[in-house]
Design an enzyme around this catalytic site. Structure first.
Site, PDB file in Angstrom:
ATOM      1  N   HIS A  14       0.871  -1.244   0.075  1.00 62.78           N
ATOM      2  CA  HIS A  14       0.008   0.118   0.075  1.00 62.78           C
ATOM      3  C   HIS A  14       0.878   1.260   0.007  1.00 62.78           C
ATOM      4  CE1 HIS A  14      -0.487   0.473   4.679  1.00 62.78           C
ATOM      5  NE2 HIS A  14       0.878   0.762   4.197  1.00 62.78           N
ATOM      6  N   CYS A  33       5.563   6.079   4.704  1.00 58.37           N
ATOM      7  CA  CYS A  33       4.351   5.441   4.016  1.00 58.37           C
ATOM      8  C   CYS A  33       3.748   5.913   2.887  1.00 58.37           C
ATOM      9  CB  CYS A  33       3.389   5.408   5.354  1.00 58.37           C
ATOM     10  SG  CYS A  33       3.734   4.441   6.513  1.00 58.37           S
ATOM     11  N   HIS A  39       4.886   0.048  -0.441  1.00 66.46           N
ATOM     12  CA  HIS A  39       5.600  -0.859   0.473  1.00 66.46           C
ATOM     13  C   HIS A  39       4.740  -1.866   0.925  1.00 66.46           C
ATOM     14  CE1 HIS A  39       3.855   2.223   3.249  1.00 66.46           C
ATOM     15  NE2 HIS A  39       3.557   1.210   3.945  1.00 66.46           N
ATOM     16  N   HIS A  41       3.236  -5.188   3.958  1.00 67.61           N
ATOM     17  CA  HIS A  41       3.126  -5.465   5.133  1.00 67.61           C
ATOM     18  C   HIS A  41       2.702  -7.120   5.129  1.00 67.61           C
ATOM     19  CE1 HIS A  41       3.518  -1.611   7.031  1.00 67.61           C
ATOM     20  NE2 HIS A  41       2.864  -1.137   6.116  1.00 67.61           N
ATOM     21  N   ASP A  79      -4.884 -10.795  -0.534  1.00 65.17           N
ATOM     22  CA  ASP A  79      -3.367 -11.494  -0.445  1.00 65.17           C
ATOM     23  C   ASP A  79      -2.692 -11.216  -1.647  1.00 65.17           C
ATOM     24  OD1 ASP A  79      -1.564 -12.722   0.939  1.00 65.17           O
ATOM     25  OD2 ASP A  79      -1.967 -14.744  -0.179  1.00 65.17           O
ATOM     26  N   HIS A  80      -1.387 -10.789  -1.562  1.00 68.94           N
ATOM     27  CA  HIS A  80      -0.657 -10.567  -2.655  1.00 68.94           C
ATOM     28  C   HIS A  80      -1.150  -9.329  -3.738  1.00 68.94           C
ATOM     29  CE1 HIS A  80       1.536 -13.773  -1.079  1.00 68.94           C
ATOM     30  NE2 HIS A  80       2.541 -13.606  -1.907  1.00 68.94           N
ATOM     31  N   GLU A 124      -0.843  -4.701  11.592  1.00 67.46           N
ATOM     32  CA  GLU A 124      -0.044  -4.222  10.444  1.00 67.46           C
ATOM     33  C   GLU A 124       1.369  -4.704  10.553  1.00 67.46           C
ATOM     34  OE1 GLU A 124      -1.074  -0.698   7.702  1.00 67.46           O
ATOM     35  OE2 GLU A 124       0.234   0.002   9.535  1.00 67.46           O
TER      36      GLU A 124
HETATM   37 NI    NI Z   1       2.483   0.814   5.551  1.00 65.15          NI
END
Ligand code: NI
Length: 135
Positions: A14, A33, A39, A41, A79-80, A124
């Protein structure tokens, strides 16, 4: 009332920013961010369902049903994925942990019997987590 919980996991990328703010303002508010190249998580979540025990089955909810709802509504959807680009709910909603947990709650809650209460906790990072129960 008894609470039953199931854990789940997804990886996602995100970027935190507002399209209607300048890069400088986004940078000031969201810092790293706001990296334009995104990036990732390793998100962990706990979905907790609270209700009466069904006297016939002995269940609050069949865990297989809860597992399948989480798989379809959360894992298959997120996911992914790049949350900003691939997930329609975040097209115009900043994918902060707070907003993600509300989206996940709404998706799971809509599939549950209305008599059941739900709380979702989303990690997160191992140390940063948020919770939402519809209030
Ligand atoms: Ni983040």
């Amino acid at each position: 009332m008894v609470t039953v919980s199931r854990k789940a996991h997804f990886n996602a990328a995100h970027r935190l920013y507002r399209k209607d703010w300048s890069f400088e303002k986004n940078d000031a508010v969201f810092g790293k961010c706001n990296n334009p190249n995104f990036h990732g998580h390793n998100y962990e979540l706990i979905a907790s369902v609270t209700g009466e025990i069904n006297p016939e089955t002995g269940y609050v909810i069949d865990m297989k049903i809860l597992k399948d709802i989480i798989k379809k509504e959360v894992e298959d959807a997120f996911d992914h994925k790049n949350l900003n680009i691939d997930v329609p709910e975040f097209e115009n909603l900043n994918p902060t942990a707070e907003n993600i947990v509300v989206v996940i709650y709404d998706k799971i809650k809509s599939k549950l019997d209305s008599k059941l209460d739900l709380e979702v906790t989303l990690y997160e990072t191992p140390r940063n987590f948020v919770s939402y129960s519809g209030k």
